[in-house]
Design a protein around this motif. Sequence first.
Motif, short mmCIF file in Angstrom:
data_model
loop_
_atom_site.label_atom_id
_atom_site.label_comp_id
_atom_site.label_asym_id
_atom_site.label_seq_id
_atom_site.Cartn_x
_atom_site.Cartn_y
_atom_site.Cartn_z
N CYS A 28 0.81 -1.22 0.00
CA CYS A 28 0.00 0.00 0.00
C CYS A 28 0.85 1.27 0.00
O CYS A 28 0.33 2.36 -0.27
CB CYS A 28 -0.95 0.00 1.20
SG CYS A 28 -2.27 -1.22 1.04
N ASP A 29 2.14 1.14 0.26
CA ASP A 29 3.04 2.29 0.14
C ASP A 29 3.02 2.83 -1.30
O ASP A 29 3.31 4.01 -1.54
CB ASP A 29 4.46 1.89 0.55
CG ASP A 29 5.39 3.09 0.64
OD1 ASP A 29 5.08 4.01 1.41
OD2 ASP A 29 6.42 3.10 -0.07
N ARG A 30 2.65 1.97 -2.24
CA ARG A 30 2.60 2.38 -3.65
C ARG A 30 1.50 3.40 -3.92
O ARG A 30 1.51 4.07 -4.96
CB ARG A 30 2.39 1.14 -4.53
CG ARG A 30 3.56 0.16 -4.49
CD ARG A 30 3.27 -1.11 -5.25
NE ARG A 30 2.97 -0.87 -6.64
CZ ARG A 30 2.64 -1.82 -7.52
NH1 ARG A 30 2.59 -3.09 -7.12
NH2 ARG A 30 2.39 -1.53 -8.76
N GLU A 31 0.56 3.54 -2.98
CA GLU A 31 -0.50 4.55 -3.16
C GLU A 31 0.10 5.95 -3.23
O GLU A 31 -0.48 6.86 -3.84
CB GLU A 31 -1.52 4.47 -2.02
CG GLU A 31 -2.74 5.34 -2.27
CD GLU A 31 -3.74 5.32 -1.12
OE1 GLU A 31 -4.94 5.53 -1.38
OE2 GLU A 31 -3.33 5.07 0.03
N LYS A 32 1.26 6.14 -2.62
CA LYS A 32 1.91 7.44 -2.63
C LYS A 32 2.39 7.84 -4.02
O LYS A 32 2.78 8.99 -4.25
CB LYS A 32 3.10 7.44 -1.67
CG LYS A 32 2.74 7.17 -0.22
CD LYS A 32 3.99 6.98 0.63
CE LYS A 32 3.65 6.58 2.05
NZ LYS A 32 4.86 6.29 2.86
N ILE A 59 -7.33 0.40 -4.12
CA ILE A 59 -7.40 -0.43 -5.32
C ILE A 59 -6.77 0.27 -6.53
O ILE A 59 -6.41 -0.38 -7.51
CB ILE A 59 -8.86 -0.83 -5.64
CG1 ILE A 59 -9.81 0.36 -5.49
CG2 ILE A 59 -9.30 -1.94 -4.70
CD1 ILE A 59 -9.94 1.23 -6.67
N GLU A 60 -6.57 1.59 -6.44
CA GLU A 60 -5.96 2.31 -7.56
C GLU A 60 -4.47 1.99 -7.70
O GLU A 60 -3.86 2.33 -8.72
CB GLU A 60 -6.19 3.81 -7.40
CG GLU A 60 -7.66 4.18 -7.55
CD GLU A 60 -7.92 5.68 -7.59
OE1 GLU A 60 -6.95 6.47 -7.43
OE2 GLU A 60 -9.08 6.07 -7.78
N ILE A 61 -3.90 1.32 -6.70
CA ILE A 61 -2.52 0.83 -6.83
C ILE A 61 -2.40 -0.05 -8.07
O ILE A 61 -1.40 -0.02 -8.79
CB ILE A 61 -2.12 0.03 -5.57
CG1 ILE A 61 -2.00 0.98 -4.36
CG2 ILE A 61 -0.82 -0.74 -5.79
CD1 ILE A 61 -1.86 0.25 -3.03
N ARG A 68 -12.14 -2.75 -13.81
CA ARG A 68 -10.74 -2.63 -13.41
C ARG A 68 -10.59 -2.63 -11.90
O ARG A 68 -9.70 -3.27 -11.33
CB ARG A 68 -10.13 -1.35 -13.99
CG ARG A 68 -9.85 -1.42 -15.49
CD ARG A 68 -9.12 -0.18 -15.98
NE ARG A 68 -9.97 1.00 -16.02
CZ ARG A 68 -9.91 2.01 -15.15
NH1 ARG A 68 -9.01 1.99 -14.17
NH2 ARG A 68 -10.73 3.05 -15.25
N GLU A 69 -11.47 -1.91 -11.23
CA GLU A 69 -11.36 -1.80 -9.79
C GLU A 69 -11.76 -3.08 -9.09
O GLU A 69 -11.22 -3.43 -8.04
CB GLU A 69 -12.18 -0.60 -9.30
CG GLU A 69 -11.59 0.73 -9.78
CD GLU A 69 -12.21 1.95 -9.13
OE1 GLU A 69 -13.28 1.79 -8.46
OE2 GLU A 69 -11.66 3.04 -9.28
N ARG A 70 -12.73 -3.81 -9.65
CA ARG A 70 -13.12 -5.09 -9.06
C ARG A 70 -11.95 -6.09 -9.13
O ARG A 70 -11.67 -6.79 -8.15
CB ARG A 70 -14.33 -5.64 -9.80
CG ARG A 70 -14.95 -6.87 -9.19
CD ARG A 70 -15.61 -6.59 -7.87
NE ARG A 70 -16.62 -5.55 -7.94
CZ ARG A 70 -17.32 -5.11 -6.90
NH1 ARG A 70 -17.09 -5.62 -5.70
NH2 ARG A 70 -18.22 -4.16 -7.03
N ARG A 71 -11.29 -6.12 -10.27
CA ARG A 71 -10.13 -7.02 -10.40
C ARG A 71 -9.02 -6.60 -9.44
O ARG A 71 -8.34 -7.45 -8.85
CB ARG A 71 -9.61 -7.02 -11.84
CG ARG A 71 -10.50 -7.71 -12.84
CD ARG A 71 -9.72 -8.08 -14.10
NE ARG A 71 -9.03 -6.94 -14.67
CZ ARG A 71 -9.52 -6.17 -15.65
NH1 ARG A 71 -10.72 -6.43 -16.15
NH2 ARG A 71 -8.83 -5.16 -16.13
N ALA A 72 -8.83 -5.29 -9.30
CA ALA A 72 -7.80 -4.79 -8.40
C ALA A 72 -8.11 -5.16 -6.95
O ALA A 72 -7.21 -5.53 -6.18
CB ALA A 72 -7.67 -3.27 -8.55
#
Length: 225
Positions: free
Chosen positions: A25-29, A84-86, A105-109
């Motif tokens: 989740c650090d990738r959210e940055k 999920i936007e990661i 896309r978001e469901r798969r994420a």
Amino acid sequence: MSDTKKADGFDDERLEQIFKFILECDREKNIYRQTYLTVEEGRRENDAEHAWHMCLMALVLSDYSNEDIDLKKVLAMLTVHDLIEIYAGDTFCYDESAVATQDERERRAADRLYSMLPEDLGARLRSLWEEFEKCESADAKFAKCMDNVQPCMLNAATGGRAWREHKVKLSQILKRNRNTASGSSALWGFMKKRFIIPNLKKGNITDDSEGRFIAENAHSGKDPE
């Protein structure tokens, strides 16, 4: 009880899973939105900054919710709602082609992201995201209100730059904010008065209502300085 349960009271395997998720989740940055920051000219905010800002807003604006809310749950929703936007990427709300594929896309994420966690914890976080997306509960309505007010506030504070760049129309903003008043009628009224109408008058937002919106909301009071 896990076979890896230790005498000092923690489960190695469970914690390994949780910390793997936390680090992912650090990738959210590094997921950037279209909204510009007020503190660093020319840079857009990232998803983590967006989530923090909304949590702060919820803390100080919770009294303006239309209904009684569980503030802890609202904060949890705002913390996880864009994770999920990661994998799915940020979907610009006024990009019709991107919006058309957003749900899939978001469901798969979500399938990919929350499966990283222990099953019970993954289900708990995913249920928060799904409740936010459905926008039916009082908590979700207020959380969604924060998600709508925050970028509008920043767009207004940065001179309408993002609105101008994308040639955003009033009808698009109203469609985006169709649920804002259900979370807080007071904040929707303030948003119209302080953020939307002044930028319509300045031409930062294309007024495809031909002035009707401004006339209908004239009771909002005089324009801010």
